[in-house]
Structures are given as structure tokens and as C-alpha cells.
Design an enzyme around this catalytic site. Structure first.
Site, short mmCIF file in Angstrom:
data_model
loop_
_atom_site.label_atom_id
_atom_site.label_comp_id
_atom_site.label_asym_id
_atom_site.label_seq_id
_atom_site.Cartn_x
_atom_site.Cartn_y
_atom_site.Cartn_z
N ASP A 107 -9.52 -4.75 -13.47
CA ASP A 107 -8.86 -6.06 -13.43
C ASP A 107 -9.86 -7.14 -13.82
O ASP A 107 -10.61 -7.65 -12.99
CB ASP A 107 -8.29 -6.33 -12.04
CG ASP A 107 -7.54 -7.66 -11.97
OD1 ASP A 107 -7.44 -8.34 -13.01
OD2 ASP A 107 -7.07 -8.01 -10.87
N ASP A 138 -7.25 0.86 -7.40
CA ASP A 138 -6.45 -0.36 -7.52
C ASP A 138 -7.39 -1.57 -7.60
O ASP A 138 -8.25 -1.75 -6.74
CB ASP A 138 -5.53 -0.47 -6.29
CG ASP A 138 -4.54 -1.61 -6.40
OD1 ASP A 138 -4.19 -1.99 -7.53
OD2 ASP A 138 -4.10 -2.10 -5.34
N HIS A 195 2.49 -5.18 -10.07
CA HIS A 195 1.74 -5.33 -8.83
C HIS A 195 2.49 -6.28 -7.89
O HIS A 195 3.40 -6.98 -8.31
CB HIS A 195 0.35 -5.90 -9.12
CG HIS A 195 -0.59 -4.92 -9.72
ND1 HIS A 195 -1.76 -4.52 -9.11
CD2 HIS A 195 -0.54 -4.22 -10.89
CE1 HIS A 195 -2.39 -3.65 -9.87
NE2 HIS A 195 -1.67 -3.44 -10.96
N GLY A 196 2.07 -6.31 -6.63
CA GLY A 196 2.64 -7.27 -5.69
C GLY A 196 4.13 -7.10 -5.51
O GLY A 196 4.87 -8.07 -5.41
N ALA A 197 4.60 -5.85 -5.44
CA ALA A 197 6.04 -5.59 -5.47
C ALA A 197 6.61 -5.17 -4.11
O ALA A 197 7.68 -4.56 -4.06
CB ALA A 197 6.36 -4.53 -6.52
N SER A 198 5.93 -5.48 -3.03
CA SER A 198 6.52 -5.21 -1.72
C SER A 198 7.69 -6.16 -1.49
O SER A 198 7.72 -7.28 -2.01
CB SER A 198 5.48 -5.38 -0.61
OG SER A 198 4.58 -4.28 -0.59
N HIS A 213 0.89 -10.94 -4.75
CA HIS A 213 0.23 -10.10 -3.76
C HIS A 213 0.47 -10.62 -2.35
O HIS A 213 0.63 -11.81 -2.13
CB HIS A 213 -1.27 -10.02 -4.03
CG HIS A 213 -1.61 -9.29 -5.28
ND1 HIS A 213 -1.51 -7.92 -5.39
CD2 HIS A 213 -2.05 -9.73 -6.49
CE1 HIS A 213 -1.87 -7.55 -6.60
NE2 HIS A 213 -2.20 -8.62 -7.30
N ASP A 270 2.15 -1.98 -1.10
CA ASP A 270 1.09 -1.96 -0.10
C ASP A 270 1.52 -2.71 1.16
O ASP A 270 1.54 -2.16 2.25
CB ASP A 270 -0.19 -2.57 -0.68
CG ASP A 270 -1.38 -2.49 0.27
OD1 ASP A 270 -1.27 -1.82 1.32
OD2 ASP A 270 -2.42 -3.09 -0.02
#
Length: 311
Positions: free
Chosen positions: A104, A82, A213-216, A180, A258
Site C-alpha cells: 500500500d 494486508d 477494503h473497509g467493507a465491514s 476502514h 475485519d
């Protein structure tokens, strides 16, 4: 079964209107919780490792834990880097047994991003490994990722065809409003994903797997538990799970989770110590954390990702 790449996973997910969960791992309990949940729900899963996790637990320990998970389950598992920020770390993970890496280079300009990504793709494909890249910049802080709200940029759909064509990348992380870390939105703010951008990207790249990404979602019950047992977390709102489910029905084939795992572990451990102040055995409080993460991951697989029964 041996480790797999995400190529076949994503093809089935795109056609089936669901997403695969990419869960960050840092220690044995988290690996066990995620893979036990996936086994119970018969779901494919991606175990992903950040640069921070490699520094904390060491590459060899993490890969051996994943090997143990493979021996202990019957589900397809991919091992993914990641947010690799250089060719060198991607190469190290490819050489060290990972089946998927993310380069990235989104903090560089468009052409430099392409140059670095293409270099990683060429090396990875020569070794049977798939590559994810990022176009656009997500705000937020998590491990080595630190992008201010002012520097965040939505993905420009007009650039995606050229980027994918020139790099040969296998999947693309885009910025459509996720961020994030745990503190995405404050009370009073309305989280909103830019589905118009997602739809335009998928129109320009038909059949191509997209990553969020950043999908909590920042589970409110876990925030409340942390604060009930001595924490001081401010109120925060993550990405509503119904929005993530809608994205999974579209072109999004991989959703990264995460912060929700960290929050679940912290909530369970804090609760354990308050209820059992005499306990000093790590197996007791880490066991509670593992069980809580397992239940959370089962919920994500069934109610958010929709990948249960797809192993």
C-alpha cells in the site's frame, strides 16, 4: 492441500460473479472460526494478516496457526499480508511463507506508488507470490491505516491502465466509498458505493480482479449486544450487505472483512461475562467468541460473497 495463491481463486470468482472473503486474523480462535465456517460452506478463503497482527501475535505464531488450519481442512487457503507499507515488510512476508502480499503505497504520489509497487511485484513474482496494490485512498482508521475524510480520494479510472501496466500487479484495491474501521457513517447519512467508478475501472481492465477494503457492515445486533452488556459504542452504519453483494457480482473478486469480526468477538465475550460472572477460564469465553465469528463468517460467505460451494 498446501497454501495457494489467489490467482486461480480470482479467475474463478470473476467468471462466476462472486467474491472471496479476506478475513483478518489475530489469534487461534479467529483462525479456527474462519476456517471452520469456510469448511462447512465449502468456500475458498483468504486469511490476511496486518502489520498490527504480526506485532501482536508474531509472524511465526500466525503462520503456524495457518499451517494447522490447512491440516485441519480441505479448502483452498491463501495467506495474505494486508496493507504492507514498505518493500521490507512485503519481502519479510514473502520470505516467511505468505502466498500473497499487499503493498500500500497509495499515500505517495502516482509515480512513487508505481515505483514502490513495481519493486515489490518483481521480488514477489520471482518467488511465486502474487501482489495487490491500492490506487486511491480510503478514509478511516484501522491498525496502521489512518486517513482523514479530507485526505480520502476516490480512485481515478483514467489512471488504472497505466498503473497496472507499469507495475505488473495482480489485483487492485480501489476506493469507491468504503472506509476502514467501524464508524463509516452516522444515522441520517446514506452509504453509497460509487458503482460508476467500479464499472469504468472494469471496462478499462476487463477480466482484472478488483478488491474492496473497509467493507465491514457493522452488524447492528452485535453493536446492540455490546451496549447491552456494558459497552458505549455510538450508533454507526457500515456498508449495506446488498451493495457488497452487487459489487461481488461485478469485477470485485476480494472483499476485506475485519471490523465485523472484532465486533462479533467483543459482543460474545461481553455477553458471556455478564451471564457467567464467575467464569475465569479463557476457553469458555473465547469459545463463545469463536462460535459467534464462525456463524458470522458463514453468513458472509453465503449471503454477501456468494462463494459457498466454490472450494
Amino acid at each position: 492441500m498446501p497454501l495457494v495463491t489467489t490467482k486461480e481463486m480470482f479467475k474463478k470468482a470473476y467468471e462466476g460473479g462472486y467474491a472471496i472473503g479476506a478475513f483478518n486474523v489475530n489469534n487461534m480462535e479467529i483462525v479456527q472460526a474462519i476456517t471452520e465456517a469456510a469448511e462447512l460452506e465449502k468456500a475458498p478463503v483468504i486469511l490476511q494478516v496486518s502489520a498490527g497482527a504480526r506485532k501482536y501475535a508474531k509472524h511465526v505464531y500466525l503462520t503456524k496457526l495457518v499451517e494447522a488450519a490447512i491440516a485441519d481442512t480441505s479448502i483452498p487457503i491463501a495467506l495474505h499480508l494486508d496493507h504492507g507499507d514498505s518493500f521490507e515488510i512485503c519481502k519479510d512476508c514473502i520470505d516467511g511463507g505468505f502466498t500473497s502480499v499487499m503493498i500500500d503505497a497509495s499515500h505517495y504520489d502516482f509515480d512513487k506508488n508505481i515505483e514502490i509497487t513495481r519493486k515489490v511485484v518483481e521480488y514477489a513474482h520471482d518467488h511465486g507470490v502474487v501482489v495487490e496494490a491500492e490506487l486511491g485512498k480510503l478514509a478511516g482508521i484501522e491498525d496502521a491505516v489512518n486517513v482523514s475524510a479530507e485526505d480520502a480520494q476516490f480512485t481515478n479510472p483514467a489512471e488504472v491502465e497505466e498503473f497496472v501496466s507499469r507495475t505488473g500487479v495482480d489485483s487492485l484495491a480501489i476506493a469507491i466509498g468504503t472506509s476502514h474501521g467501524a464508524y463509516k457513517f452516522r444515522p441520517g447519512q446514506k452509504p453509497q458505493l460509487r458503482f460508476d467508478i467500479l464499472d469504468e475501472v472494469s471496462r478499462r481492465l476487463p477480466g482484472f480482479p478488483i478488491v474492496l477494503h473497509g467493507a465491514s457492515s457493522v452488524i447492528a445486533a452485535d453493536v446492540a449486544t455490546v451496549n447491552q452488556y456494558g459497552g458505549q459504542m455510538p450508533d454507526a452504519i457500515g456498508i449495506p450487505e446488498e451493495m457488497l453483494r452487487e459489487a461481488a457480482k461485478k469485477a470485485v473478486c476480494k472483499i476485506n472483512i475485519d471490523s465485523d469480526l472484532r465486533l462479533a468477538m467483543t459482543a460474545a465475550v461481553r455477553k458471556h461475562f455478564v451471564e457467567h460472572p464467575d467464569h475465569f477460564d479463557p476457553r469458555q469465553y473465547l469459545g463463545d467468541g469463536r462460535d459467534h465469528i464462525r456463524d458470522l463468517v458463514r453468513h458472509k460467505i453465503v449471503d454477501v460473497l456468494g462463494c459457498n460451494g466454490k472450494a
